[in-house]
Design a protein around this motif. Structure first.
Motif, PDB file in Angstrom:
ATOM      1  N   PHE A  84       0.833  -1.205   0.000  1.00 40.26           N
ATOM      2  CA  PHE A  84       0.000   0.000   0.000  1.00 40.26           C
ATOM      3  C   PHE A  84       0.872   1.261   0.000  1.00 40.26           C
ATOM      4  CE2 PHE A  84      -2.887  -3.229   1.368  1.00 40.26           C
ATOM      5  CZ  PHE A  84      -4.165  -2.795   1.041  1.00 40.26           C
ATOM      6  N   ASP A  85       0.343   2.300  -0.616  1.00 37.48           N
ATOM      7  CA  ASP A  85       0.969   3.621  -0.543  1.00 37.48           C
ATOM      8  C   ASP A  85       0.588   4.220   0.810  1.00 37.48           C
ATOM      9  OD1 ASP A  85       1.641   6.306  -0.702  1.00 37.48           O
ATOM     10  OD2 ASP A  85       1.064   6.510  -2.807  1.00 37.48           O
ATOM     11  N   VAL A  86       1.435   3.973   1.794  1.00 40.46           N
ATOM     12  CA  VAL A  86       1.089   4.313   3.178  1.00 40.46           C
ATOM     13  C   VAL A  86       0.987   5.821   3.374  1.00 40.46           C
ATOM     14  CG1 VAL A  86       1.806   4.091   5.589  1.00 40.46           C
ATOM     15  CG2 VAL A  86       2.113   2.171   4.026  1.00 40.46           C
ATOM     16  N   GLU A  87       1.848   6.578   2.703  1.00 45.05           N
ATOM     17  CA  GLU A  87       1.766   8.037   2.841  1.00 45.05           C
ATOM     18  C   GLU A  87       0.413   8.546   2.341  1.00 45.05           C
ATOM     19  OE1 GLU A  87       3.987   9.471   4.475  1.00 45.05           O
ATOM     20  OE2 GLU A  87       5.628   8.030   4.414  1.00 45.05           O
ATOM     21  N   LYS A  88      -0.088   7.950   1.282  1.00 47.44           N
ATOM     22  CA  LYS A  88      -1.402   8.328   0.753  1.00 47.44           C
ATOM     23  C   LYS A  88      -2.503   7.917   1.737  1.00 47.44           C
ATOM     24  CE  LYS A  88      -4.305   7.765  -3.387  1.00 47.44           C
ATOM     25  NZ  LYS A  88      -4.407   7.086  -4.715  1.00 47.44           N
ATOM     26  N   VAL A  89      -2.368   6.737   2.317  1.00 49.64           N
ATOM     27  CA  VAL A  89      -3.360   6.268   3.291  1.00 49.64           C
ATOM     28  C   VAL A  89      -3.449   7.226   4.468  1.00 49.64           C
ATOM     29  CG1 VAL A  89      -3.895   4.460   4.976  1.00 49.64           C
ATOM     30  CG2 VAL A  89      -3.148   3.823   2.671  1.00 49.64           C
ATOM     31  N   THR A  90      -2.288   7.697   4.945  1.00 55.28           N
ATOM     32  CA  THR A  90      -2.284   8.533   6.158  1.00 55.28           C
ATOM     33  C   THR A  90      -2.869   9.917   5.939  1.00 55.28           C
ATOM     34  OG1 THR A  90       0.004   9.241   5.716  1.00 55.28           O
ATOM     35  CG2 THR A  90      -0.315   7.321   7.158  1.00 55.28           C
ATOM     36  N   ARG A  91      -3.076  10.301   4.692  1.00 52.86           N
ATOM     37  CA  ARG A  91      -3.751  11.575   4.458  1.00 52.86           C
ATOM     38  C   ARG A  91      -5.214  11.514   4.878  1.00 52.86           C
ATOM     39  NH1 ARG A  91      -1.609  11.592  -1.524  1.00 52.86           N
ATOM     40  NH2 ARG A  91       0.635  11.707  -1.102  1.00 52.86           N
ATOM     41  N   SER A  92      -5.782  10.315   4.852  1.00 54.10           N
ATOM     42  CA  SER A  92      -7.200  10.160   5.190  1.00 54.10           C
ATOM     43  C   SER A  92      -7.449   9.366   6.463  1.00 54.10           C
ATOM     44  CB  SER A  92      -7.923   9.459   4.032  1.00 54.10           C
ATOM     45  OG  SER A  92      -7.851  10.204   2.840  1.00 54.10           O
ATOM     46  N   PHE A  93      -6.465   8.539   6.869  1.00 57.48           N
ATOM     47  CA  PHE A  93      -6.682   7.635   7.997  1.00 57.48           C
ATOM     48  C   PHE A  93      -5.543   7.703   9.012  1.00 57.48           C
ATOM     49  CE2 PHE A  93      -8.884   5.746   4.396  1.00 57.48           C
ATOM     50  CZ  PHE A  93     -10.083   5.294   4.937  1.00 57.48           C
ATOM     51  N   ASN A  94      -5.894   7.602  10.276  1.00 57.19           N
ATOM     52  CA  ASN A  94      -4.917   7.288  11.316  1.00 57.19           C
ATOM     53  C   ASN A  94      -4.758   5.767  11.361  1.00 57.19           C
ATOM     54  OD1 ASN A  94      -4.017   9.759  12.789  1.00 57.19           O
ATOM     55  ND2 ASN A  94      -6.241  10.037  13.013  1.00 57.19           N
ATOM     56  N   ILE A  95      -3.528   5.305  11.553  1.00 56.00           N
ATOM     57  CA  ILE A  95      -3.225   3.881  11.557  1.00 56.00           C
ATOM     58  C   ILE A  95      -3.001   3.395  12.993  1.00 56.00           C
ATOM     59  CG2 ILE A  95      -1.538   2.131  10.845  1.00 56.00           C
ATOM     60  CD1 ILE A  95      -0.975   3.864   8.377  1.00 56.00           C
ATOM     61  N   ILE A  96      -3.627   2.276  13.325  1.00 51.62           N
ATOM     62  CA  ILE A  96      -3.412   1.610  14.615  1.00 51.62           C
ATOM     63  C   ILE A  96      -2.807   0.237  14.331  1.00 51.62           C
ATOM     64  CG2 ILE A  96      -4.461   0.820  16.782  1.00 51.62           C
ATOM     65  CD1 ILE A  96      -6.949   2.546  15.973  1.00 51.62           C
ATOM     66  N   LEU A  97      -1.743  -0.114  15.029  1.00 51.73           N
ATOM     67  CA  LEU A  97      -1.129  -1.434  14.914  1.00 51.73           C
ATOM     68  C   LEU A  97      -1.465  -2.262  16.146  1.00 51.73           C
ATOM     69  CD1 LEU A  97       2.476  -0.470  13.677  1.00 51.73           C
ATOM     70  CD2 LEU A  97       0.464  -1.029  12.285  1.00 51.73           C
ATOM     71  N   GLU A  98      -1.876  -3.502  15.931  1.00 52.34           N
ATOM     72  CA  GLU A  98      -2.191  -4.417  17.029  1.00 52.34           C
ATOM     73  C   GLU A  98      -1.216  -5.604  16.991  1.00 52.34           C
ATOM     74  OE1 GLU A  98      -5.880  -7.292  17.938  1.00 52.34           O
ATOM     75  OE2 GLU A  98      -6.340  -5.157  18.209  1.00 52.34           O
ATOM     76  N   PRO A  99      -0.065  -5.498  17.666  1.00 52.49           N
ATOM     77  CA  PRO A  99       0.942  -6.564  17.615  1.00 52.49           C
ATOM     78  C   PRO A  99       0.441  -7.857  18.246  1.00 52.49           C
ATOM     79  CG  PRO A  99       1.868  -4.505  18.473  1.00 52.49           C
ATOM     80  CD  PRO A  99       0.380  -4.358  18.478  1.00 52.49           C
ATOM     81  N   SER A 100       0.948  -8.962  17.722  1.00 51.77           N
ATOM     82  CA  SER A 100       0.493 -10.271  18.212  1.00 51.77           C
ATOM     83  C   SER A 100       1.477 -10.938  19.157  1.00 51.77           C
ATOM     84  CB  SER A 100       0.196 -11.196  17.019  1.00 51.77           C
ATOM     85  OG  SER A 100       1.175 -11.081  16.016  1.00 51.77           O
ATOM     86  N   TRP A 101       2.636 -10.325  19.393  1.00 53.14           N
ATOM     87  CA  TRP A 101       3.561 -10.882  20.385  1.00 53.14           C
ATOM     88  C   TRP A 101       4.340  -9.753  21.034  1.00 53.14           C
ATOM     89  CZ3 TRP A 101       4.047 -12.774  15.181  1.00 53.14           C
ATOM     90  CH2 TRP A 101       4.988 -12.102  14.405  1.00 53.14           C
TER      91      TRP A 101
END
Length: 438
Positions: free
Chosen positions: A136-153
Motif C-alpha cells: 500500500f501507498d502508506v503516505e497516501k493512506v495517512t492523508r485520510s486515515f490514522n493507523i493503529i497497529l495491534e501486535p500479536s507478540w
C-alpha cells in the motif's frame, strides 16, 4: 525433550545473570555494523531485546535509536530488505496475489474519513504489518486515515514495528507490556503507545458465565500443542496435586503446531497423570466456551508469548486463572488480582490452586473484565488517544471508533457491519501500489 529444556533454560531462566551475554552480543553487533551487515546487526539486537536478559532493554533501545532515529537511512535499508525478503507463506500467499483481500479482516476500518476529519484503521497481527508497507501507498493512506497497529507478540524491537517510524505521520501502537511501552517512549518518535492489546477485543457475547450447574472440570488449559506452551512443565507442576486428589479432572484444548496430540499424551504418561486428562483437538470457539463454563480454574503456563486471549475468555465465563509467575517479562498484570486469579510457580501450584478453590464463591472474574477489560473499553481507550492527538493538531473529532472484535481469521465488527465502510474500503483499494499486482 531434554534439548527443549536446555533451550528454554538458556532463553528464559536466570535472566538477571545474563548481562555478560548481552555485552558479548553488543560486541558482535558493533563488528557487524563495521562490516556493513546492518540487517544482521539489527536482527541480533532484536532477538536479544526479546529475551529479557539483564541489560537487553538498554541494548535494544540503543540499537533502535541508532537505526531509526540517528541514522534513518540505515533504518530504511534494514526495513526495505526485511520487507522485500518476506516470503509468501501458506497464510499470506493470497495477499501477495491480491492485497485487497487484506481489507475488512486484517486491515479493518474503525472510522471513515469525513471531509477534514480523518478516519481510522487497524492492522491485526504483527506479520501483516510489513505487508501493508509493501503493498500500500502508506503516505497516501495517512492523508485520510490514522493507523493503529495491534501486535500479536511481545518484544517490540523488531522490523515489523520499527519500520513504521519511517512513516511521515503518527502511528498508534497497542502496547500491553510496560517494558515495550518504555522502549517505544525512549525512541521519542511518531509511534504513539496505547495501553491495550489483542486480549481486550474478545467477543464477550460468545463467552458468558453458566446460568446454573456444577463446574465439573477441575483444571482447563486452552493452548496449542506447541513447545512454548510448556505442557510438560505444567504436568510436572500439577503432579503433586494429582497425587493428593487422584480424581482430579484436567481438560486440554488445542491443535498441533510443533508437537502432536500423541506427544502431549506421552508427556502426561511421563508425569503419571494420563488417567486424569481429557483432550479436545480442533474444536469450535462455541465448544471452547462450553468447556470454560464447566472449569473451576483456567491455566496459562507459557513463559513467553503475546497477549493471551484464552484466559480472558475464561474470565468472561466466570473462570479464575492461574498464570505462571514471570510470564513474558515478569510484569504483575493488573488483570491478575484477587477477583480474577493468581500467579504461581512450579513449586507452589498446588497451594495456589487450593486457594482459588477455597475462594471460588468470592471471586468475580466476569464482573472485573466486563467493567475493566473488554472490546468496548479498549475501543474507548484507543479512541481517546487518537482524539487527543487530532484535537491537539487542530483537526476535528466528530465521531467515535467502531467496536471490533478478534475472530478466528481476523477482525469483525461487534455492533455494525462492513457495508457502512464500503467507501472507505474502496478508497484504501485505490491506495494499493501498482507493483503489488505484478
Amino acid at each position: 525433550m531434554l534439548l527443549n529444556r536446555i533451550i528454554e533454560f538458556i532463553k528464559y531462566d536466570y535472566n538477571h545473570l545474563k548481562y555478560p551475554l548481552v555485552v558479548a552480543c553488543h560486541g558482535v553487533i558493533i563488528v557487524l555494523q563495521k562490516i556493513n551487515k546492518h540487517s544482521l546487526a539489527f536482527k541480533v539486537a532484536s532477538n536479544i531485546y526479546r529475551s529479557g536478559w539483564a541489560g537487553s532493554d538498554e541494548l535494544g533501545a540503543l540499537i533502535a535509536q541508532y537505526y531509526f532515529k540517528k541514522h534513518p537511512q540505515l533504518g530504511q535499508e534494514v526495513s526495505r530488505q526485511f520487507i522485500n525478503d518476506l516470503p509468501a507463506l501458506d497464510n499470506t500467499e493470497k495477499f501477495f496475489k491480491q492485497p485487497e483481500t487484506m481489507l475488512d479482516g486484517i486491515i479493518t476500518v474503525l472510522k471513515k474519513p469525513d471531509g477534514d476529519e480523518k478516519g481510522a484503521l487497524i492492522i491485526n497481527y504483527s506479520y501483516y504489518f510489513p505487508l501493508f508497507l509493501r503493498f500500500f501507498d502508506v503516505e497516501k493512506v495517512t492523508r485520510s486515515f490514522n493507523i493503529i497497529l495491534e501486535p500479536s507478540w511481545a518484544g517490540f524491537c523488531e522490523e515489523n514495528i520499527l519500520a513504521y517510524t519511517l512513516v511521515k505521520a503518527p502511528v498508534f501502537l497497542q502496547v500491553y507490556e510496560k517494558r515495550d511501552k518504555h522502549f517505544i517512549e525512549r525512541l521519542d518518535c511518531n509511534l504513539i503507545p496505547i495501553e491495550v492489546g489483542p486480549s481486550w477485543f474478545i467477543n464477550h457475547n460468545n463467552f458468558v458465565p453458566p446460568v446454573s450447574g456444577e463446574r465439573d472440570i477441575d483444571i482447563l488449559m486452552v493452548a496449542a500443542w506447541a513447545k512454548f506452551k510448556r505442557h510438560g512443565a505444567f504436568f510436572k507442576a500439577i503432579s503433586p496435586l494429582v497425587k493428593s486428589k487422584p480424581r482430579l479432572k484436567i481438560t486440554l484444548v488445542g491443535y498441533p503446531v510443533d508437537i502432536s496430540k500423541e506427544q502431549i499424551v506421552d508427556l502426561a504418561v511421563l508425569n503419571g497423570i494420563e488417567k486424569n486428562i481429557e483432550i479436545f483437538e480442533w474444536i469450535t470457539p462455541k465448544e471452547v466456551s462450553e468447556l470454560q463454563k464447566r472449569a473451576k480454574v483456567n491455566v496459562l503456563w507459557s513463559k513467553f508469548e503475546g497477549n493471551n486471549r484464552a484466559i480472558i475468555e475464561g474470565m468472561f465465563c466466570g473462570t479464575p486463572v492461574i498464570m505462571r509467575k514471570g510470564h513474558n517479562y515478569g510484569e504483575h498484570y493488573d488483570f491478575i488480582n484477587p477477583n480474577t486469579g493468581y500467579f504461581a510457580s512450579e513449586s507452589d501450584f498446588q497451594e495456589v490452586y487450593e486457594k482459588i478453590i477455597s475462594r471460588e464463591h468470592e471471586m468475580e472474574p466476569n464482573v472485573y473484565v466486563m467493567q475493566n477489560r473488554n472490546s468496548r473499553v479498549g475501543t474507548e481507550i484507543m479512541g481517546n488517544a487518537i482524539k487527543k492527538y487530532e484535537l491537539s493538531n487542530n483537526r476535528p473529532w466528530r465521531s467515535d471508533l467502531a467496536v471490533k472484535v478478534n475472530d478466528l481469521h481476523g477482525m469483525v465488527y461487534l455492533d455494525s457491519n462492513s457495508s457502512i465502510y464500503e467507501d472507505s474500503y474502496k478508497e484504501l483499494t485505490e491506495c494499493i501500489l501498482p507493483i503489488a499486482h505484478n
